[in-house]
Design an enzyme around this catalytic site. Structure first.
Site, short mmCIF file in Angstrom:
data_model
loop_
_atom_site.label_atom_id
_atom_site.label_comp_id
_atom_site.label_asym_id
_atom_site.label_seq_id
_atom_site.Cartn_x
_atom_site.Cartn_y
_atom_site.Cartn_z
N LYS A 1 29.75 -20.43 24.14
CA LYS A 1 30.88 -21.34 24.42
C LYS A 1 31.78 -20.45 25.55
O LYS A 1 31.33 -20.13 26.55
CB LYS A 1 31.72 -21.78 23.35
CG LYS A 1 30.89 -22.29 22.20
CD LYS A 1 29.98 -23.41 22.53
CE LYS A 1 28.95 -23.77 21.26
NZ LYS A 1 29.51 -23.71 19.99
N TYR B 1 33.00 -26.07 11.74
CA TYR B 1 32.13 -26.44 12.69
C TYR B 1 30.83 -26.61 11.97
O TYR B 1 30.57 -26.11 10.81
CB TYR B 1 31.73 -25.25 13.56
CG TYR B 1 30.39 -25.37 14.28
CD1 TYR B 1 30.58 -26.23 15.52
CD2 TYR B 1 29.33 -24.73 13.95
CE1 TYR B 1 29.44 -26.18 16.31
CE2 TYR B 1 28.16 -24.91 14.68
CZ TYR B 1 28.20 -25.65 15.82
OH TYR B 1 27.04 -25.76 16.63
N ASP C 1 36.59 -17.20 12.92
CA ASP C 1 35.64 -17.68 14.21
C ASP C 1 36.54 -17.93 15.25
O ASP C 1 37.22 -19.06 15.20
CB ASP C 1 35.09 -18.83 13.54
CG ASP C 1 34.00 -19.57 14.52
OD1 ASP C 1 34.42 -19.33 15.92
OD2 ASP C 1 33.17 -20.28 14.43
N ARG D 1 15.22 -3.60 18.86
CA ARG D 1 15.86 -4.56 17.90
C ARG D 1 17.19 -3.92 17.50
O ARG D 1 17.99 -4.26 17.27
CB ARG D 1 15.02 -4.77 16.68
CG ARG D 1 15.91 -5.32 15.37
CD ARG D 1 14.79 -5.98 14.40
NE ARG D 1 13.59 -5.49 14.12
CZ ARG D 1 13.05 -4.40 13.74
NH1 ARG D 1 14.18 -3.70 13.25
NH2 ARG D 1 11.84 -4.00 13.57
#
Ligand SMILES: *Cc1c(COP(=O)(O)O)cnc(C)c1O
Length: 394
Positions: free
Chosen positions: A212, A114, A187, A61
């Site tokens: 993306k 978004y 972003d 982690r």
């Protein structure tokens, strides 16, 4: 180049984008010489005596070598101090907010954010005590007016935005945020680090949905945060581990594999998008083409300054209203009818009924005759023929 030079950070930073996309973040494995970072499918690491960590690895982690390699490459390409990989773009966003804000703070967000980002601020962060105000990213004065002096901690922008491809002036927005003592978060999902590096324009934090363009093959969901200073890096490091929304080694590997070809893919996305824009602009069934590369686009001058090229996303409005927009989406064959974007395959969608259905009836509602394309890297002639057939009803 000598081995010595290759290992030091400065000459590495001076290398070209394509070279860094392929080499930054990883040296061939010292024991086997593996050229590509292995998928370290391990949750834990043997210690050489209590606290005797090898390379700082303790538990996956906190850190995993496959993820470390991806993070090193992302930091280099965005020209940041550190990068952090996450299980999704939204996990990256949530971690930024919790790391940098406290209940009672305020954020300015894009008025056409978004959808998932808007939902995160509106339905999750708000109940945790973070207020938000929407503002148009293309209007610097509107963003300034939305700031609450003393309370605004984050100015959050996307550029280009989705699906109307509005452009925010990163340099001007950074100045506005900094004047108010806030941080600018960009972003950078739609542009990708190949077309735009917000940290070099004054932004403090870059966030990505690597799902993306960075991953680029529609085969993995992921996110990333890149920061320009060590203090912010420490806050994100702590929260990445404390909140735990990390990608596994398989996802890290796929994202990193995609990242290596970002430059060549983006150039072809842009080439094909330019041909599609040119074709649509001359088509009698098309009312308007929306693309920052067009001189008549209101953000064209700013986009020309801050982006290398104008990207692979194209939106257009048809003359025949919603019925025709829906028909075009359904008739297209090479363009696959699907949400998401940024992969090698071309996608088509109707924002009003699909990605933006949740904002119907609000100020964010998008025109019903709008079609959004994520232009892929197939043969351009096939894309144009497909659009022609879909628009002509054949
Ligand atoms: C997809 C997307 C996100 C969310 O990322 P996920 O990987 O789906 O969680 C955030 N911002 C933009 C601009 C996006 O396109």
């Amino acid at each position: 180049m000598s081995e010595q030079q290759h290992r030091s950070t400065e000459p590495f930073k001076a290398q070209g984008f394509e070279t860094r996309a392929i080499h930054a973040g990883y040296e061939p494995d010292p024991t086997t010489g593996a050229v590509i970072p292995p998928i370290y499918a391990t949750s834990t690491y043997k210690q050489d005596g209590v606290g005797g960590l090898r390379g700082g690895y303790e538990y996956s982690r906190s850190a995993n070598p496959t993820r470390t390699a991806l993070e090193g490459a992302l930091a280099s390409l965005e020209e940041g101090e550190r990068a952090f990989a996450f299980a999704s773009g939204l996990a990256a966003e949530d971690t930024i907010v919790r790391a940098l804000c406290r209940p009672g703070d305020h954020a300015v967000i894009p008025d056409d954010a978004y959808g998932g980002t808007f939902r995160l601020f509106d339905k999750v962060e708000q109940s945790w005590g973070l207020e938000h105000s929407p503002a148009a990213v293309s209007d610097v004065d509107a963003v300034r007016a939305a700031i609450r002096p003393g309370r605004t901690r984050l100015v959050w922008v996307e550029t280009p935005t989705n699906p109307l491809l509005n452009i925010g002036d990163i340099e001007a927005l950074a100045a506005v945020a900094h004047e108010a003592g806030a941080l600018l978060v960009v972003d950078n999902t739609f542009a990708s680090p190949y077309l735009q590096q917000p940290l070099t324009l004054g932004a403090d934090v870059v966030v990505h949905s690597t799902t993306k363009y960075v991953g680029g093959h529609s085969d993995v969901v992921g996110g990333a945060v890149v920061v320009r200073d060590l203090e912010t890096a420490d806050a994100i490091t702590f929260h990445q581990n404390a909140m735990g929304a990390v990608p596994g080694p398989f996802d890290s590997f796929l994202t990193h594999r995609g990242l290596k070809t970002l430059a060549v893919r983006m150039d072809r996305h842009c080439d094909n998008a330019e041909l599609v824009v040119d074709f649509l602009s001359r088509h009698p069934s098309v009312e308007q083409v929306i693309y920052p590369g067009l001189e008549e686009h209101p953000g064209h001058a700013v986009a020309s300054r801050q982006m290398k090229r104008f990207g692979g996303m194209v939106s257009f409005r048809v003359t025949g209203g919603e019925a025709q927009a829906l028909a075009v989406c359904e008739r297209a064959e090479v363009f696959t009818l699907a949400e998401s974007l940024g992969g090698i395959e071309s996608l088509i969608e109707h924002p009003g009924r699909m990605t933006h259905a949740s904002v119907a009836g609000t100020d964010l509602e998008v025109p019903s005759d709008l079609v959004r394309l994520s232009v892929g890297i197939e043969t351009a002639d096939d894309l144009l023929a497909d659009l022609d057939r879909a628009l002509s009803g054949g």
